[in-house]
Enzyme design. Structure first.
Site, PDB file in Angstrom:
ATOM      1  CE  LYS A  76      -3.671   2.184   2.774  1.00 57.81           C
ATOM      2  NZ  LYS A  76      -4.528   2.008   3.978  1.00 57.81           N
ATOM      3  CB  SER A 153      -7.151   4.479   3.218  1.00 60.12           C
ATOM      4  OG  SER A 153      -6.475   3.650   4.164  1.00 60.12           O
ATOM      5  CB  SER A 177      -8.122   1.621   5.755  1.00 63.77           C
ATOM      6  OG  SER A 177      -8.524   2.940   6.028  1.00 63.77           O
TER       7      SER A 177
END
Length: 485
Positions: A76, A153, A177
Site C-alpha cells: 500500500k 483507504s 481501511s
C-alpha cells in the site's frame, strides 16, 4: 516469459507451492502480474510506483526460501517503508518519498520470499473510504463496476486483488481501511487485534493505537498465512497483543461449537441501513445457526457517536503531524497545491485541539473499548453488515469537500456510510469482512464479524467455516476476464 492464462485461478498459497515444485518460476509469475497490470491498471488506476527492475533484481539476487517464495505482491502507498520502493502516501506533498530502511512488517514479508513490484493507491492521509487522491491523476475504480469506488483507504490493494493482478496485497486499517475495500471488492479482509502486527520502526503507534497493518486476499488461508508471517511482538512497541495459542493457519482447521453470536442489522446507534446490507448479515447469521451456533439480535450499549467524534479529532492531529514533519524536512511553508481540501481542513481543525482535548479524545476512545469489551464478554462474536449500503459511486467521497468534519461526521459522510468498522479500531478487537453477498446490481456486499480482544484464532476458525459453507473464490468481477486475454 509465457503468460500463465490460469494465473488468477491460484491463490498465493497455490502459487508458492507451484514455485516450490518447479512448475513455474518467480520470474514467470512476476511477468504475468506485470502483464495483467498493463492490461487492467489503465481502467482501475490501482497501481503506482511500479518498480519492475527492482523486483527482477531481487529475484536475481536470490529469494529467501520462505512460505511465499516467488509470489508477486503489492505494498500500500501509505507507510510500509521499503528500500527501492518510493511512496507518494496519497499526497502531492509527500510524492516520491524514498526510504533507507524497511518497516518491520516489510522485513518479515520479504523474509517469506514474496516479490514486491509496486505500490497501491490510497487517499491522502488514509482518511477516506474511497481512493481518489489527486497525486494519482484520477480516481481508483472498482473492477466489479468502474463507476463505483473500491473503497479506502486500501482501495488500490482491493482493486488489484479483486481484478486478479495479484492474489494478495498489503493494506492497513485505522477506521476500516482493509474491511471497507474488502466489502466493496468481494474480498476477505481481516483486521487483527491491536499490536498483533508490528507498526515500526518509524512509529510506535498510528492514530492513538487505532491503526494496524494487514492484508487483502481472495482466500481465507492466504490471510491466515500472511498473518502468521507478520505476527509477533516488536522491540519497544507500546502495545502487546495476547499471544496466539497456535497459529492462524492451524486455527482454520478448528471447528468451534455452540458459539454465542449477536446479530445487529441496524447501526450500533439503532439507525436503519440499506436493506440488502441488512439481509446479507441476516443470511450469514442463519448460516451460523445451521452450523450449530446460537444467534440472538442485540447491539452494543456503547457511545458510538462520542467515539466517532473522538476518532475524528485524533486522526486530524495525526494528519497535521505528518504534514508538519514533511514541511520541516522541506524547510518551507505549506503551498496551495500541497494538500487536497479535506486534508487541509483536517490540519486547520487540528489547530483548534489543545493537548488536553487530545488526551480527552484518547480517553473517550479507551472508554469505548471498555464498553465494547463488556459487550463481547457476553457474546463470542458480533455479526453486522460491513457498510451501511453497497459500494458508493466514484466522486461521492472525493477529497474536494471544504470541511473535514462534514466529510467524516456529516449526514452523507464517511461514518454514515461506514458506521461499523472504526468501532473495532477504537476497541482494538479483531474484526473481519467476508464476501458473502452481492447486491441486485452485481456489487459485492460484505458481512462484518468482530470478536473479543485477542480472540483472533477463534475469528479465523469461524471465517474458514463460512468459506467452506459458502465459497466465494470463484466469483470474479467482469474486468478480471480482460486480464486473461
Amino acid at each position: 516469459m509465457q503468460c500463465l492464462s490460469d494465473y488468477d485461478d491460484f491463490d498465493a498459497t497455490d502459487l508458492a507451492a507451484g514455485v516450490a515444485k518447479g512448475e513455474f518460476s518467480p520470474d514467470e509469475l512476476l511477468s504475468t502480474a506485470l502483464e495483467r497490470a498493463d492490461a487492467l491498471n489503465p481502467a482501475l488506476n490501482a497501481l503506482t510506483q511500479i518498480q519492475s527492475e527492482c523486483a527482477r533484481a531481487n529475484i536475481a539476487a536470490g529469494l529467501p526460501d520462505g512460505p511465499l517464495k516467488g509470489v508477486p505482491f503489492l505494498l500500500k502507498d501509505l507507510g510500509a517503508e521499503a528500500v527501492g520502493f518510493p511512496g507518494n502516501n496519497g499526497s502531492r506533498l509527500l510524492r516520491n518519498t524514498t526510504y533507507s530502511y524497511n518497516s518491520t512488517l516489510v522485513e518479515r514479508l520479504l523474509a517469506a520470499g514474496i516479490v514486491v513490484f509496486a505500490r497501491t493507491t490510497s487517499p491522502e492521509g488514509g482518511i477516506g473510504c474511497a481512493t481518489e487522491a489527486a497525486v494519482y491523476g484520477g480516481p481508483t475504480r472498482n473492477p466489479w463496476n468502474l463507476d463505483h469506488t473500491p473503497g479506502g483507504s486500501s482501495g488500490g490493494s482491493g482493486a488489484a486483488v479483486s481484478a486478479g493482478i495479484v492474489p494478495a496485497a498489503h493494506g492497513s486499517d485505522g477506521g476500516g481501511s482493509i474491511r471497507i475495500p474488502a466489502s466493496s471488492c468481494g474480498l476477505f479482509g481481516f483486521k487483527p487485534t491491536r499490536a498483533r502486527l508490528p507498526d515500526g520502526p518509524a512509529s510506535g503507534e498510528g492514530w492513538g493505537g487505532m491503526a494496524i497493518e494487514g492484508f487483502l486476499t481472495r482466500s481465507v488461508r492466504d490471510s491466515a498465512l500472511l498473518l502468521d508471517i507478520g505476527s509477533g511482538p516488536e522491540l519497544g512497541a507500546p502495545y502487546a497483543a495476547p499471544p496466539l495459542e497456535s497459529s492462524f493457519v492451524e486455527a482454520m482447521e478448528k471447528r468451534p461449537n455452540g458459539l454465542r453470536i449477536a446479530l445487529c442489522t441496524t447501526t450500533f446507534d439503532g439507525d436503519k441501513v440499506h436493506p440488502e446490507c441488512a439481509a446479507a448479515a441476516e443470511a450469514a447469521a442463519r448460516l451460523l445457526e445451521q452450523m450449530g451456533h446460537h444467534v440472538e439480535v442485540a447491539r452494543p450499549e456503547a457511545d458510538t457517536a462520542g467515539m466517532m467524534q473522538a476518532w475524528t479529532a485524533i486522526v486530524a492531529c495525526g494528519t497535521a503531524l505528518g504534514v508538519r514533519e514533511k514541511l520541516g524536512k522541506l524547510g518551507r511553508e505549506l503551498l496551495p497545491d500541497d494538500l487536497e481540501p479535506v486534508a487541509r481542513s483536517a490540519c486547520e481543525y487540528a489547530r483548534t485541539i489543545s493537548g488536553a482535548d487530545y488526551l480527552d479524545a484518547l480517553e473517550t476512545v479507551h472508554a469505548y473499548g471498555r464498553q465494547m469489551a463488556g459487550f463481547l464478554d457476553r457474546y463470542d462474536l458480533l455479526v453486522s453488515p460491513t457498510l451501511a449500503e453497497p459500494p458508493a459511486k466514484v466522486g461521492r467521497f472525493s477529497h474536494d469537500r471544504e470541511s473535514y468534519l462534514d466529510y467524516r461526521l456529516g449526514p452523507d459522510g464517511v461514518f454514515a456510510y461506514s458506521p461499523y468498522t472504526a468501532c473495532f479500531n477504537a476497541s482494538g478487537q479483531p474484526a473481519v469482512s467476508l464476501p458473502l453477498a452481492w447486491s441486485g446490481g452485481g456489487l459485492p456486499i460484505g458481512v462484518h464479524i468482530a470478536a473479543p480482544f485477542g480472540a483472533d484464532e477463534l475469528l479465523m476458525s469461524v471465517c474458514a467455516e463460512l468459506e467452506r459453507a459458502a465459497p466465494w473464490f470463484g466469483k470474479r468481477p467482469p474486468l478480471a476476464k480482460e486480464g486473461r486475454k
